[in-house]
Design an enzyme around this catalytic site. Structure first.
Site, PDB file in Angstrom:
ATOM      1  N   GLY A  48      37.526  42.305  33.176  1.00 21.72           N
ATOM      2  CA  GLY A  48      37.292  42.819  34.527  1.00 21.72           C
ATOM      3  C   GLY A  48      36.020  43.615  34.742  1.00 21.72           C
ATOM      4  O   GLY A  48      35.476  43.633  35.845  1.00 21.72           O
ATOM      5  N   GLU A  65      35.151  50.556  32.601  1.00 24.54           N
ATOM      6  CA  GLU A  65      36.351  49.836  33.046  1.00 24.54           C
ATOM      7  C   GLU A  65      36.221  49.477  34.514  1.00 24.54           C
ATOM      8  O   GLU A  65      35.615  50.223  35.296  1.00 24.54           O
ATOM      9  CB  GLU A  65      37.583  50.746  32.913  1.00 24.54           C
ATOM     10  CG  GLU A  65      38.279  50.686  31.567  1.00 24.54           C
ATOM     11  CD  GLU A  65      39.171  49.459  31.414  1.00 24.54           C
ATOM     12  OE1 GLU A  65      38.952  48.454  32.107  1.00 24.54           O
ATOM     13  OE2 GLU A  65      40.085  49.523  30.588  1.00 24.54           O
ATOM     14  N   ASP A  66      36.833  48.371  34.907  1.00 29.06           N
ATOM     15  CA  ASP A  66      36.911  48.079  36.335  1.00 29.06           C
ATOM     16  C   ASP A  66      37.968  48.962  36.996  1.00 29.06           C
ATOM     17  O   ASP A  66      37.760  49.486  38.086  1.00 29.06           O
ATOM     18  CB  ASP A  66      37.179  46.585  36.594  1.00 29.06           C
ATOM     19  CG  ASP A  66      38.395  46.058  35.853  1.00 29.06           C
ATOM     20  OD1 ASP A  66      38.899  46.746  34.943  1.00 29.06           O
ATOM     21  OD2 ASP A  66      38.850  44.951  36.189  1.00 29.06           O
ATOM     22  N   ASP A  86      44.660  52.021  35.566  1.00 26.23           N
ATOM     23  CA  ASP A  86      45.915  51.895  36.315  1.00 26.23           C
ATOM     24  C   ASP A  86      46.980  52.782  35.650  1.00 26.23           C
ATOM     25  O   ASP A  86      47.100  53.970  35.972  1.00 26.23           O
ATOM     26  CB  ASP A  86      46.295  50.416  36.339  1.00 26.23           C
ATOM     27  CG  ASP A  86      47.443  50.095  37.264  1.00 26.23           C
ATOM     28  OD1 ASP A  86      47.908  50.995  37.961  1.00 26.23           O
ATOM     29  OD2 ASP A  86      47.908  48.929  37.295  1.00 26.23           O
ATOM     30  N   THR A  87      47.737  52.241  34.691  1.00 29.08           N
ATOM     31  CA  THR A  87      48.710  53.096  33.995  1.00 29.08           C
ATOM     32  C   THR A  87      48.006  54.076  33.051  1.00 29.08           C
ATOM     33  O   THR A  87      48.565  55.102  32.681  1.00 29.08           O
ATOM     34  CB  THR A  87      49.703  52.250  33.152  1.00 29.08           C
ATOM     35  OG1 THR A  87      48.978  51.593  32.104  1.00 29.08           O
ATOM     36  CG2 THR A  87      50.423  51.220  33.998  1.00 29.08           C
ATOM     37  N   GLY A  88      46.788  53.724  32.649  1.00 29.74           N
ATOM     38  CA  GLY A  88      46.031  54.573  31.713  1.00 29.74           C
ATOM     39  C   GLY A  88      46.252  54.177  30.260  1.00 29.74           C
ATOM     40  O   GLY A  88      45.609  54.706  29.355  1.00 29.74           O
ATOM     41  N   THR A 116      45.571  51.382  28.509  1.00 30.28           N
ATOM     42  CA  THR A 116      44.434  50.745  27.834  1.00 30.28           C
ATOM     43  C   THR A 116      43.407  51.787  27.431  1.00 30.28           C
ATOM     44  O   THR A 116      42.935  51.827  26.289  1.00 30.28           O
ATOM     45  CB  THR A 116      43.774  49.710  28.777  1.00 30.28           C
ATOM     46  OG1 THR A 116      44.773  48.809  29.239  1.00 30.28           O
ATOM     47  CG2 THR A 116      42.668  48.944  28.064  1.00 30.28           C
ATOM     48  N   LEU A 117      43.065  52.629  28.365  1.00 31.51           N
ATOM     49  CA  LEU A 117      42.033  53.634  28.133  1.00 31.51           C
ATOM     50  C   LEU A 117      42.442  54.656  27.081  1.00 31.51           C
ATOM     51  O   LEU A 117      41.649  55.013  26.199  1.00 31.51           O
ATOM     52  CB  LEU A 117      41.788  54.344  29.456  1.00 31.51           C
ATOM     53  CG  LEU A 117      40.450  54.994  29.585  1.00 31.51           C
ATOM     54  CD1 LEU A 117      39.360  54.013  29.219  1.00 31.51           C
ATOM     55  CD2 LEU A 117      40.275  55.484  30.997  1.00 31.51           C
ATOM     56  N   LYS A 149      42.968  54.494  39.830  1.00 28.39           N
ATOM     57  CA  LYS A 149      44.141  54.260  40.688  1.00 28.39           C
ATOM     58  C   LYS A 149      45.354  54.976  40.093  1.00 28.39           C
ATOM     59  O   LYS A 149      45.707  54.759  38.938  1.00 28.39           O
ATOM     60  CB  LYS A 149      44.389  52.746  40.765  1.00 28.39           C
ATOM     61  CG  LYS A 149      45.466  52.317  41.722  1.00 28.39           C
ATOM     62  CD  LYS A 149      45.295  50.829  42.030  1.00 28.39           C
ATOM     63  CE  LYS A 149      46.512  50.243  42.675  1.00 28.39           C
ATOM     64  NZ  LYS A 149      47.563  49.944  41.679  1.00 28.39           N
ATOM     65  N   PHE A 193      47.419  46.238  45.550  1.00 27.46           N
ATOM     66  CA  PHE A 193      47.026  45.291  44.509  1.00 27.46           C
ATOM     67  C   PHE A 193      45.598  44.882  44.828  1.00 27.46           C
ATOM     68  O   PHE A 193      45.329  44.167  45.794  1.00 27.46           O
ATOM     69  CB  PHE A 193      47.963  44.073  44.491  1.00 27.46           C
ATOM     70  CG  PHE A 193      47.765  43.243  43.265  1.00 27.46           C
ATOM     71  CD1 PHE A 193      48.606  43.374  42.169  1.00 27.46           C
ATOM     72  CD2 PHE A 193      46.697  42.350  43.173  1.00 27.46           C
ATOM     73  CE1 PHE A 193      48.396  42.632  41.008  1.00 27.46           C
ATOM     74  CE2 PHE A 193      46.477  41.608  42.022  1.00 27.46           C
ATOM     75  CZ  PHE A 193      47.328  41.755  40.939  1.00 27.46           C
ATOM     76  N   ARG A 217      37.564  37.379  41.194  1.00 33.33           N
ATOM     77  CA  ARG A 217      36.649  38.299  40.511  1.00 33.33           C
ATOM     78  C   ARG A 217      35.253  38.282  41.130  1.00 33.33           C
ATOM     79  O   ARG A 217      34.522  39.251  41.063  1.00 33.33           O
ATOM     80  CB  ARG A 217      36.524  37.930  39.027  1.00 33.33           C
ATOM     81  CG  ARG A 217      37.787  38.143  38.199  1.00 33.33           C
ATOM     82  CD  ARG A 217      37.437  38.130  36.724  1.00 33.33           C
ATOM     83  NE  ARG A 217      38.558  37.892  35.830  1.00 33.33           N
ATOM     84  CZ  ARG A 217      39.333  38.848  35.311  1.00 33.33           C
ATOM     85  NH1 ARG A 217      39.131  40.104  35.617  1.00 33.33           N
ATOM     86  NH2 ARG A 217      40.314  38.537  34.499  1.00 33.33           N
TER      87      ARG A 217
HETATM   88  C1  PRP Z   1      42.951  45.581  33.446  1.00 30.81           C
HETATM   89  C2  PRP Z   1      41.735  46.472  33.551  1.00 30.81           C
HETATM   90  C3  PRP Z   1      41.940  47.489  32.473  1.00 30.81           C
HETATM   91  C4  PRP Z   1      43.443  47.591  32.397  1.00 30.81           C
HETATM   92  C5  PRP Z   1      43.893  48.801  33.121  1.00 30.81           C
HETATM   93  O1  PRP Z   1      42.735  44.597  32.498  1.00 30.81           O
HETATM   94  O2  PRP Z   1      40.546  45.756  33.357  1.00 30.81           O
HETATM   95  O3  PRP Z   1      41.403  47.084  31.242  1.00 30.81           O
HETATM   96  O4  PRP Z   1      43.996  46.434  33.014  1.00 30.81           O
HETATM   97  O5  PRP Z   1      45.281  48.876  33.113  1.00 30.81           O
HETATM   98  P1  PRP Z   1      46.078  50.070  32.487  1.00 30.81           P
HETATM   99  O6  PRP Z   1      45.422  51.360  32.933  1.00 30.81           O
HETATM  100  O7  PRP Z   1      47.439  49.917  33.106  1.00 30.81           O
HETATM  101  O8  PRP Z   1      46.100  49.909  31.013  1.00 30.81           O
HETATM  102  P2  PRP Z   1      43.626  43.287  32.405  1.00 30.81           P
HETATM  103  O9  PRP Z   1      44.578  43.410  31.283  1.00 30.81           O
HETATM  104  O10 PRP Z   1      44.199  42.967  33.747  1.00 30.81           O
HETATM  105  O11 PRP Z   1      42.566  42.220  31.972  1.00 30.81           O
HETATM  106  P3  PRP Z   1      41.212  41.777  32.712  1.00 30.81           P
HETATM  107  O12 PRP Z   1      40.231  42.913  32.574  1.00 30.81           O
HETATM  108  O13 PRP Z   1      40.801  40.567  31.959  1.00 30.81           O
HETATM  109  O14 PRP Z   1      41.537  41.494  34.154  1.00 30.81           O
END
Ligand code: PRP
Length: 172
Positions: A41, A96-97, A100-102, A104-105, A128, A149, A162
Site C-alpha cells: 500500500g 505506511e499508507d 489501522d489496528t496498529g 503491523t506497525l 485511523k 473503508f 490503488r
Molecule cells: C495494510 C496497510 C498496513 C496495515 C495496517 O496492509 O498497508 O500495512 O494493513 O493495518 P494494521 O494497523 O491493522 O496492522 P495490507 O495488509 O492491507 O496489505 P497492502 O499494503 O498490500 O494493502
C-alpha cells in the site's frame, strides 16, 4: 460501480505530502536516513514523499504477511520480504499508507530495533483510530481519519483502487 465518497482531494494530498517532506528533511538533517516502505500500500505515498525530501537518504522495502489467519489483528505476523540494506546504526523511517489496528506497525518497530537501527520512527499517510488495538506512536501523519473503508492513493479493496489520485470511502 460501487458507491464511493471523496474523503481527501488530490490538492490536499499534494499540499500535505509537501509539508511532511519539508519537516522530515529538517528533522533528519545530518542523520543516516533510510526510508522503508511497507508494501504494497505505501508505494504511492512513498513515491511522492521521497520526491519532497531534500536531504540525502536511502530507500528500501519490507512486506509482511500473517500466519494462517486472514486478519492481521491476530498479531501473528511474519516478514515475507525483508529489507536488503544494512539497518545497523541507521535512522529508519517506516512509511505506511495506513495505520489501522496498529498490529503491523507495532511488530515492525520491534523488527527494526532488533536489527540494531539507531532509531525507528513512523510516517503514515493515514492514521485511523476506529479499530486500534495496539498502542503505537505515529511520528509523522498525513491525515487523521476516524471511520470508513478507505481506498485510493495506494489503499486497496481486493487489490483495486490503488491508482486513484484521491482517497475515497467505499460503501462495502
Ligand atoms: C495494510 C496497510 C498496513 C496495515 C495496517 O496492509 O498497508 O500495512 O494493513 O493495518 P494494521 O494497523 O491493522 O496492522 P495490507 O495488509 O492491507 O496489505 P497492502 O499494503 O498490500 O494493502
Amino acid at each position: 460501480m460501487t458507491e464511493r465518497e471523496l474523503v481527501i482531494s488530490k490538492e490536499e494530498i499534494h499540499s500535505r505530502v509537501g509539508q511532511l517532506g519539508k519537516i522530515i528533511s529538517k528533522d533528519y538533517q545530518g542523520k543516516k536516513l533510510v526510508i522503508v516502505g511497507v508494501l504494497n500500500g505505501a508505494f504511492v505515498f512513498l513515491a511522492d514523499l521521497v520526491r519532497s525530501i531534500s536531504i540525502p537518504h536511502q530507500i528500501d522495502f519490507v512486506r509482511v504477511a500473517s500466519y494462517g489467519e486472514s486478519d492481521k489483528s491476530s498479531g501473528v505476523i511474519r516478514v515475507s520480504k525483508d529489507v536488503e540494506l544494512d539497518m545497523t546504526d541507521v535512522d529508519v523511517l517506516l512509511v505506511e499508507d495506513i495505520v489501522d489496528t496498529g498490529t503491523t506497525l507495532h511488530w515492525l518497530q520491534q523488527h527494526f530495533l532488533e536489527k540494531q537501527a539507531a532509531s525507528v520512527r513512523v510516517c503514515a499517510f493515514i492514521d485511523k483510530h476506529e479499530r486500534r488495538v495496539k498502542k503505537v506512536s505515529v511520528d509523522y501523519k498525513g491525515f487523521v481519519v476516524d471511520i470508513g473503508f478507505l481506498v485510493g492513493y495506494g489503499l486497496d479493496y481486493a487489490e483495486q483502487y490503488r491508482h486513484l489520485q484521491e482517497v475515497y470511502s467505499l460503501q462495502v
